[in-house]
Design a protein around this motif. Sequence first.
Motif, short mmCIF file in Angstrom:
data_model
loop_
_atom_site.label_atom_id
_atom_site.label_comp_id
_atom_site.label_asym_id
_atom_site.label_seq_id
_atom_site.Cartn_x
_atom_site.Cartn_y
_atom_site.Cartn_z
N LYS A 6 6.65 -12.33 -47.76
CA LYS A 6 6.21 -12.02 -46.87
C LYS A 6 5.72 -13.49 -45.76
O LYS A 6 5.88 -14.47 -46.21
CB LYS A 6 4.49 -11.62 -46.59
CG LYS A 6 3.19 -12.53 -47.07
CD LYS A 6 2.25 -12.15 -46.82
CE LYS A 6 1.55 -13.05 -46.83
NZ LYS A 6 0.13 -13.02 -46.76
N PRO A 7 6.16 -13.18 -44.91
CA PRO A 7 6.24 -14.10 -43.49
C PRO A 7 4.74 -14.95 -43.50
O PRO A 7 3.88 -14.40 -44.15
CB PRO A 7 6.47 -13.30 -42.26
CG PRO A 7 6.50 -12.04 -42.42
CD PRO A 7 6.15 -12.01 -44.07
N LEU A 8 4.98 -16.66 -43.79
CA LEU A 8 3.79 -17.28 -44.09
C LEU A 8 3.10 -17.17 -42.36
O LEU A 8 3.33 -16.61 -41.31
CB LEU A 8 4.29 -18.83 -43.32
CG LEU A 8 4.50 -19.35 -44.30
CD1 LEU A 8 5.40 -20.64 -44.38
CD2 LEU A 8 3.95 -19.05 -45.86
N THR A 9 1.58 -16.78 -41.91
CA THR A 9 0.91 -16.61 -41.17
C THR A 9 1.05 -18.30 -40.60
O THR A 9 1.78 -18.49 -40.78
CB THR A 9 -0.88 -16.00 -41.30
OG1 THR A 9 -1.14 -17.77 -41.51
CG2 THR A 9 -0.72 -15.15 -42.51
N TYR A 10 0.38 -18.12 -38.82
CA TYR A 10 0.24 -19.43 -38.10
C TYR A 10 -0.42 -20.10 -38.71
O TYR A 10 -0.01 -21.07 -38.28
CB TYR A 10 -0.03 -19.31 -36.75
CG TYR A 10 0.15 -19.69 -36.06
CD1 TYR A 10 1.08 -20.14 -35.29
CD2 TYR A 10 -1.04 -20.43 -35.14
CE1 TYR A 10 0.93 -21.32 -33.63
CE2 TYR A 10 -0.95 -21.91 -34.62
CZ TYR A 10 0.64 -22.24 -33.67
OH TYR A 10 0.63 -22.81 -32.88
N MET A 11 -1.29 -20.19 -39.65
CA MET A 11 -2.56 -20.98 -39.88
C MET A 11 -1.63 -21.32 -41.39
O MET A 11 -1.94 -23.01 -41.66
CB MET A 11 -3.85 -20.63 -40.24
CG MET A 11 -5.02 -20.32 -38.77
SD MET A 11 -5.32 -21.79 -38.13
CE MET A 11 -5.32 -22.86 -38.80
N GLU A 12 -0.86 -20.25 -41.66
CA GLU A 12 -0.35 -21.00 -43.22
C GLU A 12 0.86 -22.00 -43.00
O GLU A 12 1.46 -23.61 -43.34
CB GLU A 12 0.33 -20.35 -43.91
CG GLU A 12 -0.78 -19.44 -44.75
CD GLU A 12 -0.51 -18.14 -45.09
OE1 GLU A 12 -0.71 -17.50 -45.92
OE2 GLU A 12 0.27 -18.10 -44.27
N LYS A 13 1.46 -22.19 -41.41
CA LYS A 13 2.44 -23.10 -41.38
C LYS A 13 1.71 -24.12 -41.38
O LYS A 13 2.41 -24.66 -41.30
CB LYS A 13 3.23 -22.39 -40.14
CG LYS A 13 3.75 -21.42 -40.56
CD LYS A 13 4.74 -20.56 -39.11
CE LYS A 13 5.62 -19.84 -39.59
NZ LYS A 13 5.87 -19.44 -37.76
N ILE A 14 0.71 -24.22 -40.05
CA ILE A 14 0.05 -25.06 -39.43
C ILE A 14 -0.38 -26.32 -40.60
O ILE A 14 -0.23 -27.13 -40.94
CB ILE A 14 -0.95 -25.27 -39.04
CG1 ILE A 14 -0.79 -24.65 -37.57
CG2 ILE A 14 -2.30 -26.12 -38.31
CD1 ILE A 14 -1.55 -23.85 -36.66
#
Length: 180
Positions: A6-14
Amino acid sequence: MATEEKPLTYMEKIKGAKVYSGIPYPKWYVPIVAAVGGMIAIAVIRLLSIELELVECFIVPFGASCVLLFSAPAAPFSQPRNVIGGHIISALVGLAAFAICEEACWWSMALANGVAILLMASTKTIHPPAGATTFLPLLNGITDWSWAFVPVGIGAVILVLIALLYNNLFTHQRYPAFWW
């Protein structure tokens, strides 16, 4: 059957991929070698430009170029094509921005920065310190198109020549990693 990630969420990327870089600290002498190289390069550029008045070849962003040339000589951004091409392209963009806009306002500086990034990325000449070169015509009212070549181009060539001579004195490094 393969499972899809599943694609990373925005916060997971940060948050980043990991907490620590894992990059080891250099041997004790490597930062000293890099610092001396940067000192030599700026001393030569400044001496040629100001003290001896032999050739105008000094601009402030060269200090940042020295960080790459002497502390990360194998990095793609440190290669001759990137140093010389990045600075010249950015200088030309800065000159064009000043010629068109005639002032250093928020949008002319933003436009110049964006166009310099676009052109450096498109020509594989990304050199982060050259991003500052773009601003110099706008901030200092530089209108002479030859400025992109003297002091900017000639200074970048001199820096690369010093990096070639200096970095290859040491067994732990080799410069350049590539020419083109």
